[in-house]
Design a protein around this motif. Structure first.
Motif, PDB file in Angstrom:
ATOM      1  N   GLY A 160       0.775  -1.159  -0.105  1.00 33.00           N
ATOM      2  CA  GLY A 160      -0.128   0.053   0.027  1.00 33.00           C
ATOM      3  C   GLY A 160       0.873   1.308  -0.095  1.00 33.00           C
ATOM      4  O   GLY A 160       0.512   2.171  -0.820  1.00 33.00           O
ATOM      5  N   SER A 161       1.767   1.248   0.777  1.00 35.56           N
ATOM      6  CA  SER A 161       2.744   2.177   0.531  1.00 35.56           C
ATOM      7  C   SER A 161       3.386   2.533  -0.508  1.00 35.56           C
ATOM      8  O   SER A 161       3.641   3.984  -0.815  1.00 35.56           O
ATOM      9  CB  SER A 161       4.001   2.165   1.777  1.00 35.56           C
ATOM     10  OG  SER A 161       3.331   1.988   3.078  1.00 35.56           O
ATOM     11  N   TYR A 162       3.849   1.660  -1.276  1.00 35.27           N
ATOM     12  CA  TYR A 162       4.247   1.826  -2.765  1.00 35.27           C
ATOM     13  C   TYR A 162       3.374   2.803  -3.527  1.00 35.27           C
ATOM     14  O   TYR A 162       3.847   3.791  -4.315  1.00 35.27           O
ATOM     15  CB  TYR A 162       4.550   0.618  -3.259  1.00 35.27           C
ATOM     16  CG  TYR A 162       6.033   0.097  -3.303  1.00 35.27           C
ATOM     17  CD1 TYR A 162       6.897   0.418  -4.539  1.00 35.27           C
ATOM     18  CD2 TYR A 162       6.511  -0.490  -2.200  1.00 35.27           C
ATOM     19  CE1 TYR A 162       8.315   0.010  -4.326  1.00 35.27           C
ATOM     20  CE2 TYR A 162       7.924  -0.796  -2.028  1.00 35.27           C
ATOM     21  CZ  TYR A 162       8.773  -0.484  -3.008  1.00 35.27           C
ATOM     22  OH  TYR A 162      10.014  -0.561  -2.935  1.00 35.27           O
ATOM     23  N   ALA A 163       1.975   2.593  -3.532  1.00 37.23           N
ATOM     24  CA  ALA A 163       1.220   3.261  -4.244  1.00 37.23           C
ATOM     25  C   ALA A 163       1.110   4.678  -3.997  1.00 37.23           C
ATOM     26  O   ALA A 163       1.222   5.639  -4.913  1.00 37.23           O
ATOM     27  CB  ALA A 163      -0.064   2.602  -4.036  1.00 37.23           C
ATOM     28  N   GLY A 164       1.171   4.951  -2.601  1.00 40.12           N
ATOM     29  CA  GLY A 164       1.313   6.496  -2.231  1.00 40.12           C
ATOM     30  C   GLY A 164       2.518   7.040  -2.536  1.00 40.12           C
ATOM     31  O   GLY A 164       2.546   8.194  -2.745  1.00 40.12           O
ATOM     32  N   MET A 167       2.676   7.896  -6.510  1.00 41.38           N
ATOM     33  CA  MET A 167       2.093   9.047  -6.756  1.00 41.38           C
ATOM     34  C   MET A 167       2.616  10.327  -6.145  1.00 41.38           C
ATOM     35  O   MET A 167       2.995  11.086  -6.927  1.00 41.38           O
ATOM     36  CB  MET A 167       0.579   8.840  -6.186  1.00 41.38           C
ATOM     37  CG  MET A 167      -0.374  10.164  -6.573  1.00 41.38           C
ATOM     38  SD  MET A 167      -2.064   9.984  -6.033  1.00 41.38           S
ATOM     39  CE  MET A 167      -2.614   8.580  -7.203  1.00 41.38           C
ATOM     40  N   MET A 168       3.103  10.109  -5.000  1.00 45.95           N
ATOM     41  CA  MET A 168       3.685  11.591  -4.310  1.00 45.95           C
ATOM     42  C   MET A 168       4.947  11.718  -5.127  1.00 45.95           C
ATOM     43  O   MET A 168       5.383  13.038  -5.449  1.00 45.95           O
ATOM     44  CB  MET A 168       3.968  11.301  -3.085  1.00 45.95           C
ATOM     45  CG  MET A 168       4.621  12.518  -2.231  1.00 45.95           C
ATOM     46  SD  MET A 168       4.893  12.217  -0.459  1.00 45.95           S
ATOM     47  CE  MET A 168       6.558  11.222  -0.774  1.00 45.95           C
ATOM     48  N   SER A 169       5.820  10.770  -5.412  1.00 45.92           N
ATOM     49  CA  SER A 169       7.297  11.152  -6.170  1.00 45.92           C
ATOM     50  C   SER A 169       6.926  11.757  -7.423  1.00 45.92           C
ATOM     51  O   SER A 169       7.812  12.659  -7.692  1.00 45.92           O
ATOM     52  CB  SER A 169       7.948   9.792  -6.045  1.00 45.92           C
ATOM     53  OG  SER A 169       8.144   9.242  -5.112  1.00 45.92           O
ATOM     54  N   HIS A 170       5.941  11.122  -7.998  1.00 45.14           N
ATOM     55  CA  HIS A 170       5.782  11.618  -9.317  1.00 45.14           C
ATOM     56  C   HIS A 170       5.216  13.016  -9.336  1.00 45.14           C
ATOM     57  O   HIS A 170       5.708  13.969 -10.033  1.00 45.14           O
ATOM     58  CB  HIS A 170       4.298  10.869 -10.032  1.00 45.14           C
ATOM     59  CG  HIS A 170       4.229  11.223 -11.617  1.00 45.14           C
ATOM     60  ND1 HIS A 170       5.115  11.072 -12.576  1.00 45.14           N
ATOM     61  CD2 HIS A 170       2.992  11.808 -11.885  1.00 45.14           C
ATOM     62  CE1 HIS A 170       4.354  11.602 -13.830  1.00 45.14           C
ATOM     63  NE2 HIS A 170       3.172  12.078 -13.335  1.00 45.14           N
ATOM     64  N   LEU A 172       5.581  15.477  -7.032  1.00 43.89           N
ATOM     65  CA  LEU A 172       6.334  16.241  -6.387  1.00 43.89           C
ATOM     66  C   LEU A 172       7.970  16.261  -7.047  1.00 43.89           C
ATOM     67  O   LEU A 172       8.756  17.111  -6.427  1.00 43.89           O
ATOM     68  CB  LEU A 172       6.363  16.046  -4.818  1.00 43.89           C
ATOM     69  CG  LEU A 172       5.484  16.283  -4.172  1.00 43.89           C
ATOM     70  CD1 LEU A 172       5.581  15.967  -2.731  1.00 43.89           C
ATOM     71  CD2 LEU A 172       4.562  17.676  -4.344  1.00 43.89           C
ATOM     72  N   GLY A 173       8.115  15.433  -7.988  1.00 44.86           N
ATOM     73  CA  GLY A 173       9.330  15.405  -8.713  1.00 44.86           C
ATOM     74  C   GLY A 173      10.296  14.840  -7.840  1.00 44.86           C
ATOM     75  O   GLY A 173      11.555  15.208  -7.887  1.00 44.86           O
ATOM     76  N   MET A 174       9.950  14.007  -6.701  1.00 42.42           N
ATOM     77  CA  MET A 174      10.918  13.339  -5.770  1.00 42.42           C
ATOM     78  C   MET A 174      11.393  11.947  -6.535  1.00 42.42           C
ATOM     79  O   MET A 174      10.914  11.430  -7.237  1.00 42.42           O
ATOM     80  CB  MET A 174      10.391  13.033  -4.523  1.00 42.42           C
ATOM     81  CG  MET A 174       9.754  14.365  -3.764  1.00 42.42           C
ATOM     82  SD  MET A 174       8.686  13.699  -2.435  1.00 42.42           S
ATOM     83  CE  MET A 174       9.804  13.603  -1.366  1.00 42.42           C
ATOM     84  N   ASP A 175      12.671  11.721  -5.994  1.00 49.35           N
ATOM     85  CA  ASP A 175      13.300  10.241  -6.354  1.00 49.35           C
ATOM     86  C   ASP A 175      12.661   9.227  -5.526  1.00 49.35           C
ATOM     87  O   ASP A 175      12.836   9.103  -4.232  1.00 49.35           O
ATOM     88  CB  ASP A 175      14.785  10.462  -6.069  1.00 49.35           C
ATOM     89  CG  ASP A 175      15.531   9.102  -6.596  1.00 49.35           C
ATOM     90  OD1 ASP A 175      15.198   8.088  -6.380  1.00 49.35           O
ATOM     91  OD2 ASP A 175      16.845   9.527  -7.275  1.00 49.35           O
ATOM     92  N   MET A 176      11.787   8.537  -6.482  1.00 52.01           N
ATOM     93  CA  MET A 176      11.270   7.211  -5.704  1.00 52.01           C
ATOM     94  C   MET A 176      11.979   6.236  -5.043  1.00 52.01           C
ATOM     95  O   MET A 176      11.744   5.732  -3.933  1.00 52.01           O
ATOM     96  CB  MET A 176      10.608   6.713  -6.973  1.00 52.01           C
ATOM     97  CG  MET A 176       9.568   5.272  -6.462  1.00 52.01           C
ATOM     98  SD  MET A 176       8.206   5.470  -5.680  1.00 52.01           S
ATOM     99  CE  MET A 176       7.531   3.838  -5.433  1.00 52.01           C
ATOM    100  N   ASP A 177      13.505   6.016  -5.568  1.00 51.69           N
ATOM    101  CA  ASP A 177      14.175   5.145  -4.954  1.00 51.69           C
ATOM    102  C   ASP A 177      14.789   5.778  -3.643  1.00 51.69           C
ATOM    103  O   ASP A 177      14.812   4.878  -2.373  1.00 51.69           O
ATOM    104  CB  ASP A 177      15.495   4.980  -5.751  1.00 51.69           C
ATOM    105  CG  ASP A 177      16.358   3.528  -5.573  1.00 51.69           C
ATOM    106  OD1 ASP A 177      15.578   2.499  -5.513  1.00 51.69           O
ATOM    107  OD2 ASP A 177      17.402   3.569  -5.334  1.00 51.69           O
ATOM    108  N   GLU A 178      14.921   6.775  -3.593  1.00 52.07           N
ATOM    109  CA  GLU A 178      15.215   7.489  -2.126  1.00 52.07           C
ATOM    110  C   GLU A 178      14.075   7.329  -1.178  1.00 52.07           C
ATOM    111  O   GLU A 178      14.251   7.048   0.138  1.00 52.07           O
ATOM    112  CB  GLU A 178      15.604   8.736  -2.478  1.00 52.07           C
ATOM    113  CG  GLU A 178      17.126   8.874  -3.005  1.00 52.07           C
ATOM    114  CD  GLU A 178      17.456  10.665  -3.153  1.00 52.07           C
ATOM    115  OE1 GLU A 178      16.634  11.348  -2.620  1.00 52.07           O
ATOM    116  OE2 GLU A 178      18.442  10.995  -3.637  1.00 52.07           O
TER     117      GLU A 178
END
Length: 253
Positions: A160-164, A167-170, A172-178
């Protein structure tokens, strides 16, 4: 008249289907389900509409195939001494693939897209939960988890956390891996016995290391720290070997 051998025809059909699927991923990722047009997909795939309809009955059928590819084409992490590391690796590999594979990004977008109401968006979540649950159940049987941990809880929490996070990383332009690395770094010490928790690799880039070895050297055009750019002269769709001798399978395979 010379006829084509059955195996040759079958191989060509597999390549055509893959080309359509990847072209669809490009369009679905960029435009979502509702705005995606089959005409754009066939143009990108360089196939006829007849070829598309031979493999996929409709846009809905094609979108479902993209969604299903999220789990069906997922590579498995290399076996590790501890199942809790394999639990981490499963998610970190997914994060790595989101950066490098448009099919994974399109699939993730479609699972969150509220149009195309007849699409089965639940199956990827169910499959990932089942996979994570199996790893945590075995980890508990091995004594790797704290006695109070119910394996189903972290399995659902991480999926569930991955879905959030995606979406948030996309947005806000954040690095998903981090962000995923931070998730595991903060969550795992509350699940795993201390003697193992301090040995877990949850650092950014773990997905590449789990797939390609300790250095994580891999073909990459996305600026990964351990990535090596594919030579310009390389032929599209052929296997590629990095300077570290790590071979990536052809995308057409």
């Amino acid at each position: 008249m010379r006829t084509e051998r059955p195996q040759v025809k079958q191989d060509r059909a597999v390549r055509t289907r893959r080309a359509i699927l990847e072209a669809a991923a490009v369009v679905f990722e960029e435009r979502g389900y509702e705005s995606a047009k089959l005409s754009d997909i066939v143009n990108i795939a360089k196939v006829t509409k007849g070829a598309l309809y031979f493999h996929f009955d409709s846009k809905e059928h094609l979108a479902q195939a993209v969604i299903d590819a999220q789990v069906a084409s997922a590579p498995r992490a290399m076996p590790q001494p501890f199942k809790v590391q394999e639990f981490v690796d499963t998610g970190m590999i997914f994060s790595h693939r989101l950066r490098h594979d448009v099919l994974m990004r399109a699939s993730a977008r479609l699972t969150l897209d509220q149009t195309g109401l007849s699409l089965d968006r639940a199956s990827p979540y169910e499959a990932w939960i089942e996979l994570h649950l199996a790893l945590m159940t075995e980890a508990k049987a091995r004594g790797e988890l704290l006695t109070t941990v119910d394996p189903i809880v972290p399995a659902r929490l991480i999926v569930g956390s991955y879905a959030g996070l995606n979406m948030m990383s996309h947005m806000l332009g954040m690095d998903m891996d981090e962000q995923v690395s931070a998730l595991y770094t903060h969550v795992m010490p509350n699940l795993v016995v201390p003697s193992l928790a301090i040995r877990l690799d949850t650092a950014p880039g773990r997905g590449a290391r789990a797939l390609y070895g300790p250095q994580g050297t891999h073909p990459c055009d996305y600026g990964c720290a351990s990535g090596v750019r594919r030579p310009v002269a390389a032929v599209e769709g052929e296997p590629w070997t990095s300077v570290a001798g790590v071979q990536e399978e052809s995308r057409a395979g």
